[in-house]
Design an enzyme around this catalytic site. Sequence first.
Site: not given
Length: 304
Positions: A52, A110
């Site tokens: 994003d 992540y």
Amino acid sequence: MKRFKLTVAYDGTNYCGWQIQPSAPTIEGELNKALCRLTGETIQVIGASRTDAGVHAYGNVAVFDSDTPIPGEKLLFALNPHLPEDIRIVDSCEVPSDFHPRYCDTRKTYEYHIQTGRTPLPTRRLYSHWLPHRLDVAAMNEAAKYLVGTHDFKSFCAAQTQVKTTVRTVLGIAVEERFSDGVIPLMKNIGEQITEEQESMDLRCGQQSYGQQSHGQHPDKIFAPDKKPENKHPQDIIIRVEGEGFLYNMVRIISGTLIKVGLHGWQPEYVKEILASRDRTRAGETAPAKGLFLKKIEYPEKIR
């Protein structure tokens, strides 16, 4: 025609995410332009993870097809001068022509970065989420255990996501704490250490303030800590999540939920109820994008 694999690191601050968009700067768009300049061909990369806007990466992956005579392992040196300074190729190689970065078995890692303390460090304002209150890392790790394994993560997925299934496999979650000794102690005024009473008040304020406007407020789930951490220096918190694949905003929602637990807004066991409910409004806030890093994507040995 050969297929090449690129490992891409980038600072996502100035980009509207990975995926190419009309009239907006994106990581994919910059890679396409740089490759076209380098090879003289019209090239469109295929990315492994469409991060994003504002999200960073140490090791996202992209592939492209080209007739370039440049050896795969030399591509990074040829391509980096054509890229902006906030995007860099850190590895490159040739791969089989049928290799697709999204349609094969992977392990993605992540990290979500948090800094706590009375004053946010300005040098980290773009790369971590600041909270003024310390977090209970032990409680966060206890809550994280309920999310490991194969589950329906609909509660941890952005409401507008359209996918065939919200079942995903999380291979592991770890919350790590690092104290930043001597950087900026918690203070009321310069030179004045805060009192135990003030710390307790700050912690209670944190329980009430974080997520005040989020969905799923459950006062009966709030509990008081048995003992506050003794170290008064700011914490660096890293939430590390490994999985085979993730839903839209899934890692950021997991992070926001664990933060709520770390502030003693929810008991760790409540995460199990959130998961079972399959209701996005029961989970925590979506943590800000700037704290999220795509650490690495691992593929089967045969294509390395």
